[in-house]
Design a protein around this motif. Structure first.
Motif, mmCIF file in Angstrom:
data_model
loop_
_atom_site.group_PDB
_atom_site.id
_atom_site.type_symbol
_atom_site.label_atom_id
_atom_site.label_comp_id
_atom_site.label_asym_id
_atom_site.label_seq_id
_atom_site.Cartn_x
_atom_site.Cartn_y
_atom_site.Cartn_z
ATOM 1 N N ILE A 101 0.585 -1.301 -0.412
ATOM 2 C CA ILE A 101 -0.159 -0.221 0.053
ATOM 3 C C ILE A 101 0.722 1.176 -0.067
ATOM 4 C CG2 ILE A 101 -1.843 1.125 1.671
ATOM 5 C CD1 ILE A 101 -2.801 -1.161 2.559
ATOM 6 N N LEU A 102 1.265 1.525 -0.698
ATOM 7 C CA LEU A 102 1.927 3.071 -1.456
ATOM 8 C C LEU A 102 1.346 4.295 -0.434
ATOM 9 C CD1 LEU A 102 5.092 4.025 -2.636
ATOM 10 C CD2 LEU A 102 3.038 4.175 -4.182
ATOM 11 N N GLN A 103 0.055 4.331 -0.512
ATOM 12 C CA GLN A 103 -0.078 5.725 -0.492
ATOM 13 C C GLN A 103 -1.879 6.388 -0.057
ATOM 14 O OE1 GLN A 103 0.964 8.738 -3.452
ATOM 15 N NE2 GLN A 103 -0.959 9.499 -2.945
ATOM 16 N N VAL A 104 -1.969 6.358 0.941
ATOM 17 C CA VAL A 104 -3.662 6.848 1.139
ATOM 18 C C VAL A 104 -3.560 8.794 0.850
ATOM 19 C CG1 VAL A 104 -5.886 6.267 2.256
ATOM 20 C CG2 VAL A 104 -4.342 4.883 2.425
ATOM 21 N N GLY A 105 -4.179 8.963 0.092
ATOM 22 C CA GLY A 105 -4.779 10.427 0.216
ATOM 23 C C GLY A 105 -6.224 10.908 0.583
ATOM 24 N N LYS A 106 -6.320 11.609 0.647
ATOM 25 C CA LYS A 106 -7.752 12.819 1.343
ATOM 26 C C LYS A 106 -7.547 13.846 0.639
ATOM 27 C CE LYS A 106 -10.239 15.218 4.425
ATOM 28 N NZ LYS A 106 -10.431 15.158 6.345
ATOM 29 N N SER A 107 -9.205 13.374 -0.176
ATOM 30 C CA SER A 107 -8.863 15.871 -1.134
ATOM 31 C C SER A 107 -10.623 15.892 -0.406
ATOM 32 C CB SER A 107 -8.578 15.286 -2.442
ATOM 33 O OG SER A 107 -7.744 14.379 -2.933
ATOM 34 N N ASP A 108 -11.136 16.733 -0.656
ATOM 35 C CA ASP A 108 -12.230 17.704 -1.569
ATOM 36 C C ASP A 108 -12.449 17.737 -3.035
ATOM 37 O OD1 ASP A 108 -14.684 18.663 -0.565
ATOM 38 O OD2 ASP A 108 -14.123 20.023 1.412
ATOM 39 N N LEU A 109 -13.528 17.376 -2.781
ATOM 40 C CA LEU A 109 -14.366 17.505 -4.418
ATOM 41 C C LEU A 109 -14.249 18.953 -4.595
ATOM 42 C CD1 LEU A 109 -15.290 13.862 -5.100
ATOM 43 C CD2 LEU A 109 -13.176 14.461 -5.842
ATOM 44 N N ARG A 110 -14.952 19.262 -3.722
ATOM 45 C CA ARG A 110 -15.631 20.551 -4.348
ATOM 46 C C ARG A 110 -14.228 22.111 -4.005
ATOM 47 N NH1 ARG A 110 -19.361 22.977 0.429
ATOM 48 N NH2 ARG A 110 -20.577 23.969 -1.731
ATOM 49 N N THR A 111 -13.169 21.599 -4.047
ATOM 50 C CA THR A 111 -12.504 21.977 -3.493
ATOM 51 C C THR A 111 -11.955 22.240 -5.293
ATOM 52 O OG1 THR A 111 -12.021 22.566 -1.545
ATOM 53 C CG2 THR A 111 -10.134 23.499 -3.127
ATOM 54 N N VAL A 151 -22.467 31.116 5.531
ATOM 55 C CA VAL A 151 -21.414 30.239 5.076
ATOM 56 C C VAL A 151 -21.189 29.823 6.056
ATOM 57 C CG1 VAL A 151 -19.554 31.066 6.290
ATOM 58 C CG2 VAL A 151 -20.113 32.690 5.536
ATOM 59 N N ILE A 152 -22.246 29.579 7.494
ATOM 60 C CA ILE A 152 -22.059 28.122 8.017
ATOM 61 C C ILE A 152 -22.976 26.778 7.517
ATOM 62 C CG2 ILE A 152 -23.569 27.213 10.551
ATOM 63 C CD1 ILE A 152 -23.712 30.210 11.072
ATOM 64 N N THR A 153 -23.734 27.247 6.505
ATOM 65 C CA THR A 153 -24.191 26.321 5.989
ATOM 66 C C THR A 153 -23.309 24.836 4.738
ATOM 67 O OG1 THR A 153 -26.864 26.992 6.056
ATOM 68 C CG2 THR A 153 -26.738 25.236 4.157
ATOM 69 N N ASP A 154 -22.721 25.962 3.399
ATOM 70 C CA ASP A 154 -21.470 25.788 3.050
ATOM 71 C C ASP A 154 -20.403 24.849 3.661
ATOM 72 O OD1 ASP A 154 -20.748 26.174 0.232
ATOM 73 O OD2 ASP A 154 -18.950 26.418 0.932
ATOM 74 N N ALA A 155 -19.701 25.993 4.513
ATOM 75 C CA ALA A 155 -19.055 25.442 5.804
ATOM 76 C C ALA A 155 -19.290 23.729 6.134
ATOM 77 C CB ALA A 155 -18.738 25.941 6.992
ATOM 78 N N MET A 156 -20.457 23.126 6.488
ATOM 79 C CA MET A 156 -20.671 21.874 7.308
ATOM 80 C C MET A 156 -20.935 21.431 6.284
ATOM 81 S SD MET A 156 -23.864 22.852 9.631
ATOM 82 C CE MET A 156 -25.018 21.185 10.076
ATOM 83 N N VAL A 157 -20.779 21.405 4.778
ATOM 84 C CA VAL A 157 -20.681 19.992 3.877
ATOM 85 C C VAL A 157 -19.207 19.942 2.709
ATOM 86 C CG1 VAL A 157 -21.699 19.831 1.378
ATOM 87 C CG2 VAL A 157 -23.007 20.146 3.381
ATOM 88 N N ASP A 158 -18.899 19.101 3.382
ATOM 89 C CA ASP A 158 -17.050 18.652 2.787
ATOM 90 C C ASP A 158 -17.398 17.373 1.509
ATOM 91 O OD1 ASP A 158 -15.908 20.510 3.375
ATOM 92 O OD2 ASP A 158 -15.328 19.318 4.955
ATOM 93 N N ASP A 159 -16.810 17.184 0.507
ATOM 94 C CA ASP A 159 -17.218 16.634 -0.379
ATOM 95 C C ASP A 159 -15.726 15.409 -0.514
ATOM 96 O OD1 ASP A 159 -17.718 14.667 -2.530
ATOM 97 O OD2 ASP A 159 -17.972 16.002 -4.235
ATOM 98 N N ILE A 160 -15.320 14.176 0.354
ATOM 99 C CA ILE A 160 -14.193 14.096 0.922
ATOM 100 C C ILE A 160 -14.665 12.818 -0.176
ATOM 101 C CG2 ILE A 160 -13.612 12.514 2.752
ATOM 102 C CD1 ILE A 160 -13.746 15.606 2.846
ATOM 103 N N VAL A 161 -13.149 12.595 -0.798
ATOM 104 C CA VAL A 161 -12.932 11.149 -1.329
ATOM 105 C C VAL A 161 -11.029 10.799 -0.400
ATOM 106 C CG1 VAL A 161 -11.495 12.392 -3.608
ATOM 107 C CG2 VAL A 161 -12.110 10.492 -3.704
ATOM 108 N N TYR A 162 -11.371 9.870 -0.213
ATOM 109 C CA TYR A 162 -10.159 8.634 0.197
ATOM 110 C C TYR A 162 -9.648 8.404 -1.111
ATOM 111 C CZ TYR A 162 -11.014 10.125 4.687
ATOM 112 O OH TYR A 162 -10.314 10.771 6.019
#
Length: 243
Positions: A101-111, A151-162
């Motif tokens: 297992i070479l690497q495990v990365g985390k990203s936010d697709l919205r960004t 702002v609060i509503t948007d900050a609560m949502v992250d489109d996370i991919v591992y």
């Protein structure tokens, strides 16, 4: 003039209606369920073998920063369930399965998708809705409240991919009388400017195949602990499925 309590009610109801079409809420609805995919960079097709040659030597490593990913035991169980015998001596095994297992990365697709101004955009949208209500001080308050809620509503949502990347090499013993020539080239650095080229050629009795397995897990506000089991299941299925 609209009363204060009526003003707040109108703002909240309006925001709920508008946010149903905004990026944050749209993402949270579309990505509410965990989605997992596992893909190989290349297909490996092994020769069929007789029952006495269904022996496997395992060498599994994990050099990523996610040391909780222990796949030795489940991979071994999946392979033995298919009728193969695991051996400790590599010379007695017909197949070698070597993986890392070479690497495990985390990203936010919205960004990643270029939406780096999500919070700013949400504030403008919320403030715009708030400005539709009241007048004077009431209108100003509504605008501020609307902006903050956006702002609060948007900050609560992250489109996370591992994304988990695993390098895999399968070796199988060649048939009797068949020998394979293996050439290895290496360029070794000598200081800052020099280099040394090294080449070795040897005759071996095993055919080797290499591929890369990429596993992804995607969900709103996903944590690694939630994704770990599903990522491992996909990896185990791919590795044991080659045999």
């Amino acid at each position: 003039m609209v009363r204060a309590n009526e003003l707040i009610t109108i703002i909240l109801l309006s925001l709920l209606l508008v946010l149903s079409g905004c990026s944050a809420l749209s993402t949270s609805v579309k990505k509410k369920d965990l989605s997992v995919e596992t893909k190989m960079s290349a297909t490996i097709v092994l020769e069929p073998v007789t029952a006495d040659n269904r022996t496997v030597y395992l060498q599994l490593r994990n050099t990523s920063d996610k040391q909780s990913l222990d796949y030795q035991t489940p991979v071994a169980a999946a392979i033995t369930a298919k009728g193969y015998t695991l051996v400790e001596d590599p010379e007695k095994a017909h197949f070698w399965i070597q993986a890392n297992i070479l690497q495990v990365g985390k990203s936010d697709l919205r960004t990643i998708n270029g939406k780096t101004d999500q919070g700013f955009g949400a504030a403008i949208q919320g403030a715009k809705i708030g400005s539709y209500f009241g007048d004077g001080d009431g209108k100003l308050a509504a605008t501020v409240v609307g902006g903050l809620i956006g702002v609060i509503t948007d900050a609560m949502v992250d489109d996370i991919v591992y994304v988990m990347i695993t390098d895999l090499q399968i070796s199988e013993r060649a048939k009797q009388g068949v020998y394979i020539t293996e050439t290895n080239d290496a360029i070794l650095k000598q200081g800052d400017s020099g280099k040394q080229t090294q080449e070795s050629v040897e005759t071996v009795d095993r055919k080797k195949y290499q591929t890369r397995i990429t596993s992804t897990a995607n969900q709103v506000n996903l944590t690694f602990e939630e994704a770990e089991k599903q990522l491992l299941e996909g990896l185990i299925q791919s590795m044991s499925g080659i045999l």
